[in-house]
Design a protein around this motif. Structure first.
Motif, PDB file in Angstrom:
ATOM      1  N   UNK A 135       2.025  -2.631  -0.317  1.00 47.73           N
ATOM      2  CA  UNK A 135       2.267  -3.908  -0.900  1.00 47.73           C
ATOM      3  C   UNK A 135       0.922  -4.725  -0.987  1.00 47.73           C
ATOM      4  N   UNK A 136       0.498  -4.896   0.565  1.00 52.40           N
ATOM      5  CA  UNK A 136      -0.482  -5.795   0.894  1.00 52.40           C
ATOM      6  C   UNK A 136      -2.097  -5.385   0.424  1.00 52.40           C
ATOM      7  N   UNK A 137      -2.277  -4.227   0.043  1.00 50.99           N
ATOM      8  CA  UNK A 137      -3.343  -3.297  -0.213  1.00 50.99           C
ATOM      9  C   UNK A 137      -3.676  -3.016  -1.757  1.00 50.99           C
ATOM     10  N   UNK A 138      -2.732  -2.726  -2.570  1.00 56.93           N
ATOM     11  CA  UNK A 138      -2.752  -2.348  -3.883  1.00 56.93           C
ATOM     12  C   UNK A 138      -2.348  -3.408  -4.779  1.00 56.93           C
ATOM     13  N   UNK A 139      -2.805  -3.518  -6.131  1.00 54.96           N
ATOM     14  CA  UNK A 139      -2.270  -4.122  -7.087  1.00 54.96           C
ATOM     15  C   UNK A 139      -0.995  -3.697  -7.715  1.00 54.96           C
TER      16      UNK A 139
ATOM     17  N   UNK B 294       4.911  -2.080   4.582  1.00 59.85           N
ATOM     18  CA  UNK B 294       4.118  -3.341   3.876  1.00 59.85           C
ATOM     19  C   UNK B 294       2.839  -3.248   3.513  1.00 59.85           C
ATOM     20  N   UNK B 295       2.042  -2.115   3.896  1.00 56.66           N
ATOM     21  CA  UNK B 295       0.648  -1.770   3.922  1.00 56.66           C
ATOM     22  C   UNK B 295       0.548  -1.646   2.393  1.00 56.66           C
TER      23      UNK B 295
ATOM     24  N   UNK C 233       0.170 -11.144   8.450  1.00 51.58           N
ATOM     25  CA  UNK C 233      -0.653 -10.547   8.189  1.00 51.58           C
ATOM     26  C   UNK C 233      -0.719  -8.873   8.460  1.00 51.58           C
ATOM     27  N   UNK C 234      -0.454  -7.795   7.527  1.00 51.28           N
ATOM     28  CA  UNK C 234      -0.073  -6.485   7.843  1.00 51.28           C
ATOM     29  C   UNK C 234      -1.339  -5.891   8.552  1.00 51.28           C
ATOM     30  N   UNK C 235      -2.619  -6.137   8.399  1.00 46.33           N
ATOM     31  CA  UNK C 235      -3.651  -5.601   8.902  1.00 46.33           C
ATOM     32  C   UNK C 235      -3.739  -6.151  10.659  1.00 46.33           C
ATOM     33  N   UNK C 236      -3.374  -7.386  10.856  1.00 48.93           N
ATOM     34  CA  UNK C 236      -3.365  -7.856  12.022  1.00 48.93           C
ATOM     35  C   UNK C 236      -2.193  -7.198  12.926  1.00 48.93           C
TER      36      UNK C 236
ATOM     37  N   UNK D 103      -8.368   4.469   3.577  1.00 46.88           N
ATOM     38  CA  UNK D 103      -7.798   3.887   4.950  1.00 46.88           C
ATOM     39  C   UNK D 103      -6.293   3.896   4.967  1.00 46.88           C
ATOM     40  N   UNK D 104      -5.565   3.780   3.883  1.00 43.63           N
ATOM     41  CA  UNK D 104      -4.124   3.778   3.855  1.00 43.63           C
ATOM     42  C   UNK D 104      -3.709   5.282   4.109  1.00 43.63           C
ATOM     43  N   UNK D 105      -4.322   6.223   3.471  1.00 46.24           N
ATOM     44  CA  UNK D 105      -3.599   7.686   3.671  1.00 46.24           C
ATOM     45  C   UNK D 105      -4.118   7.973   5.383  1.00 46.24           C
TER      46      UNK D 105
END
Length: 345
Positions: free
Chosen positions: A274-278, A271-272, A220-223, A161-163
């Motif tokens: 940062x929000x999606x990965x540990x 910021x994507x 919220x980055x996704x929104x 999704x990120x890629x």
């Protein structure tokens, strides 16, 4: 620069394609290098500043083009626009430092010497750097650097999704930036006014980016990405409908909004990861995501002329909706608030 000597449209399209490869690839490389040399607490600010400098330069170029065109013609724009970067290339060769991470991975004595020189400039008196400190990372660091870690611990769907979000959004943005004045001239806008399109979209991007840079860490980055991409789809549909009507007031208003609906994602994408990965895999994830964005930027810059030739001005804007839709689908693949995972040593 060689475009100034082109004698037909086919030559211009080929040369613009080649130029797109360079311009599309330079931006993410510059962002990555600026991020690497930034202090950790200022990394986001520096990256945003570099990102805003790019549309600022494009805006200045558009204003200069308006003045140059009546005096030197369109050939003069390409001669000056290509000549100055060539001069800058020589300056950058001597002043711009190589990536420390790249040098550290290049197991050569000359790399260690280069690292020592760069670090001495950053922090005089830092002392001698030992080869074992930089050129022989431990097993944990090696594991982090492996691509496979981005597809383990339930991260595969997020990584895809990120890629995809990076790749397809950068296609749309650079396709728009690289070919907008050409598209508007083909749609009937006076050639001397076409550079104002670049000024408009880049100025709007800067204006939208200033409040976005403040609010994005709190959103919220996704929104916000979803909202931007939907807005972008509405904008390209509107441009496709209005572009042949010669209602330039509406068209330029939509072009300005594209600075948010297509370009604003450039800030949100920071910021994507940062929000999606540990934390443990975030550096590796960032590097690969930027790489995917780099490929999208190159492709978007290069294919605009092909799309314009095949589908016309309306089709060009409708075609911009394809990567935006695909980017939106990729956002829905991303899982957020991933728990911390253990990276095996």
């Amino acid at each position: 620069m060689f475009i100034a000597y082109a004698t037909n449209v086919d030559q211009i399209l080929v040369l613009r394609f080649i130029a797109g490869l360079g311009m599309g690839g330079a931006t993410p490389v510059l962002l990555a290098l600026a991020s690497e040399y930034s202090p950790q607490r200022f990394k986001g600010t520096v990256t945003t500043g570099v990102l805003l400098a790019l549309p600022a330069g494009a805006m200045l170029g558009g204003l200069l083009a308006v003045k140059i065109l009546p005096v030197l013609g369109w050939q003069g724009i390409y001669l000056i626009g290509g000549g100055f970067p060539l001069l800058l290339l020589f300056v950058m060769y001597f002043l711009l430092p190589e990536s420390l991470e790249y040098l550290a991975q290049n197991n050569k004595s000359s790399s260690l010497s280069s690292i020592q020189k760069i670090l001495n400039k950053i922090s005089p008196g830092i002392g001698e750097i030992k080869a074992k400190d930089l050129l022989q990372p431990n097993k944990t660091q090696q594991q982090k650097a492996k691509l496979a870690i981005l597809f383990q611990n339930n991260l595969a769907r997020t990584t895809i999704g990120v890629w995809g979000t990076y790749f397809f959004n950068w296609i749309a943005w650079f396709m728009l930036l690289s070919w907008l004045p050409t598209v508007l001239k083909q749609a009937g806008l006076a050639p001397e006014n076409a550079p104002y399109a670049s000024v408009t979209v880049n100025a709007a991007f800067i204006l939208f980016a200033l409040p976005l840079a403040y609010w994005l860490p709190k959103l919220n980055t996704a929104k916000i990405l979803t909202f931007m991409l939907i807005t972008g789809l509405v904008i390209v549909a509107g441009l496709g409908l209005f572009i042949e009507s010669n209602q330039w007031g509406y068209i330029f208003a939509l072009i300005a909004l594209a600075g948010f609906g297509i370009g604003g994602q450039q800030l949100a994408l920071n910021y994507l990861v940062v929000a999606a990965y540990p934390t443990q895999v975030r550096a590796t994830a960032t590097g690969w995501a930027i790489g995917m964005g780099r490929m999208g930027a190159i492709l978007g810059s290069a294919i605009g002329g092909i799309v314009l030739t095949q589908y016309g001005v309306s089709g060009y804007f409708y075609a911009l909706g394809v990567p935006l839709v695909l980017a939106l689908c990729c956002v829905f693949l991303i899982k957020y608030r991933i728990p911390q995972v253990q990276v095996d040593a």
